[in-house]
Scaffold this active site. Sequence first.
Site, PDB file in Angstrom:
ATOM      1  N   ASP A  20      96.639 131.586  88.001  1.00 31.17           N
ATOM      2  CA  ASP A  20      95.363 131.962  88.600  1.00 31.17           C
ATOM      3  C   ASP A  20      94.676 132.940  87.650  1.00 31.17           C
ATOM      4  O   ASP A  20      95.168 134.039  87.394  1.00 31.17           O
ATOM      5  CB  ASP A  20      95.600 132.614  89.965  1.00 31.17           C
ATOM      6  CG  ASP A  20      94.307 132.926  90.695  1.00 31.17           C
ATOM      7  OD1 ASP A  20      93.232 132.911  90.063  1.00 31.17           O
ATOM      8  OD2 ASP A  20      94.365 133.201  91.914  1.00 31.17           O
TER       9      ASP A  20
ATOM     10  N   ASP B 169      94.880 127.216  83.472  1.00 41.50           N
ATOM     11  CA  ASP B 169      94.332 126.449  84.588  1.00 41.50           C
ATOM     12  C   ASP B 169      95.288 126.557  85.770  1.00 41.50           C
ATOM     13  O   ASP B 169      96.509 126.593  85.588  1.00 41.50           O
ATOM     14  CB  ASP B 169      94.129 124.974  84.212  1.00 41.50           C
ATOM     15  CG  ASP B 169      93.115 124.293  85.115  1.00 41.50           C
ATOM     16  OD1 ASP B 169      91.930 124.221  84.720  1.00 41.50           O
ATOM     17  OD2 ASP B 169      93.501 123.840  86.214  1.00 41.50           O
TER      18      ASP B 169
ATOM     19  N   CYS C 143      90.237 128.296  83.234  1.00 40.38           N
ATOM     20  CA  CYS C 143      89.890 127.082  83.990  1.00 40.38           C
ATOM     21  C   CYS C 143      89.638 125.956  82.995  1.00 40.38           C
ATOM     22  O   CYS C 143      88.602 125.292  83.013  1.00 40.38           O
ATOM     23  CB  CYS C 143      88.672 127.320  84.881  1.00 40.38           C
ATOM     24  SG  CYS C 143      88.750 128.836  85.862  1.00 40.38           S
TER      25      CYS C 143
ATOM     26  N   CYS D  87      78.759 123.906  85.775  1.00 42.21           N
ATOM     27  CA  CYS D  87      77.964 122.671  85.813  1.00 42.21           C
ATOM     28  C   CYS D  87      77.251 122.573  87.161  1.00 42.21           C
ATOM     29  O   CYS D  87      77.227 121.520  87.790  1.00 42.21           O
ATOM     30  CB  CYS D  87      78.832 121.447  85.550  1.00 42.21           C
ATOM     31  SG  CYS D  87      80.200 121.208  86.699  1.00 42.21           S
TER      32      CYS D  87
ATOM     33  N   ALA E 209      91.078 122.909  82.010  1.00 47.79           N
ATOM     34  CA  ALA E 209      91.097 121.451  82.171  1.00 47.79           C
ATOM     35  C   ALA E 209      89.698 120.948  82.552  1.00 47.79           C
ATOM     36  O   ALA E 209      88.973 121.643  83.265  1.00 47.79           O
ATOM     37  CB  ALA E 209      92.121 121.073  83.246  1.00 47.79           C
TER      38      ALA E 209
ATOM     39  N   GLY F 295      87.891 119.566  77.110  1.00 48.06           N
ATOM     40  CA  GLY F 295      86.919 119.279  76.061  1.00 48.06           C
ATOM     41  C   GLY F 295      86.509 120.520  75.288  1.00 48.06           C
ATOM     42  O   GLY F 295      86.438 120.515  74.048  1.00 48.06           O
TER      43      GLY F 295
END
Length: 438
Positions: free
Chosen positions: A300, A274, A253, A369, A255, A258
């Site tokens: 996936d 991704d 995952c 996050c 993208a 950073g």
Amino acid sequence: MADSTLLTSTPVPTARGVAVDLLGSVLRRRRPLDDAIDEAPDLPSLSVRDRAFSRLLVATVLRRLGQIDALISHCLATPLPPRAAQVHDMLRLGIAQLLFLRTPAHAAVATTVDLADARGFMTHKGLVNAVLRRLSQDGPGLVLLQDAPRLNTPKWLWQAWSDAYGEDTARKIAEVHLREAPLDITARVDRAGWADRLDATLLPSGSLRRAAGGAIANLPGYSEGAWWVQDAAAAIPAKLFGDVSGRRMIDLCAAPGGKTAQLVAGGAQVTAIDRSPRRLDRMISNLHRLSLKVDTFSADAVTWRPSEPVWGVLLDAPCTATGAIRRHPDVPHLKTPDDVARLAAVQERLLTSAVEMLEPGGMLVYCTCSLEPEEGPQQIEKLLSKGLPVARKPVTADEIGGLAEILTADGDVRTLPCHLADYDGIDGFFAGRLIRTA
């Protein structure tokens, strides 16, 4: 629906007109703000300054929506009907200018009335004028009486944060969300030197921070690929691997890239995965600016597997992003408790897959996050309870710049938006580190 008397000519796009359309996309069509901006047909025709103002208007409304709607209700004897939804949005934008962006009252009132006129809501012009003129007088006093953190936080989020962290901390989190986020930067080398050149503060975690605003591409070092934009909390998980030079790693995952950039800049051989080809293309473009090479696959991560196990896997799993509300003020208005449960199920599957990609002795860093325990520590506990061949490797304060306040009793990283208060806060993030056993 607008009134029957419509202008015959097509109005010239304005920052406020675009803002009304963006607000409708988020609140009624439930589009993420970033997607709505990408898809807005009139936005490219605006000047750079007007584009920035349009986004600021919408972000301010979303950040202060509870307060703004309470003020509208205070001024109206009966709610506006659904057919006047755009008028409601225009009032929101006008109030945001009047009370939170310090736009001169005459300009905020006149431009909002003109917008109602241009959109064909002639019979509502008087109402718009009356509400805004009243709030230009009474609004500042009314705002002082409002409980801003509580009003601007959906009930389910307030309850979830109160249950997880206590109501005092929930209030501190919500207070931080009322402010625009600063600009955080990760420098490839010479962080202190780049802090001076960028007029930035060097945070204890190693990220650089400067005030938001201005054209990022015009800053020193951007075109040379000396640094990239990355929230200080988002920069922590990749650091938990330690020295990655020569290591084979997978970034799931991946993208916007950073963390991928951190790993590659550290000398790792990275394969980035991704699901979204569009996001992956954008990531590749960003890495090209940084002159960083990475193998990429659009797949996936639940079903994809490498040809052979690797030493390190970084899983930044899809989540509700409730820790990033300061940067994405649309999140509280788009996410629900059902999203927490749905995404937690996805995270559980991804974690199991990530373990299967590791060689014995390899390291897995899982992060989200989100502020919701279901999307953080509870996932680690579930994984360990299944008896999979992994063990927790606690993080120590010296690995994260001495920031002991962001460590849990289990040795996981848990940043809250109210942490690093002396530096104007940080995104909410969770990161747990695991080692693959034999």
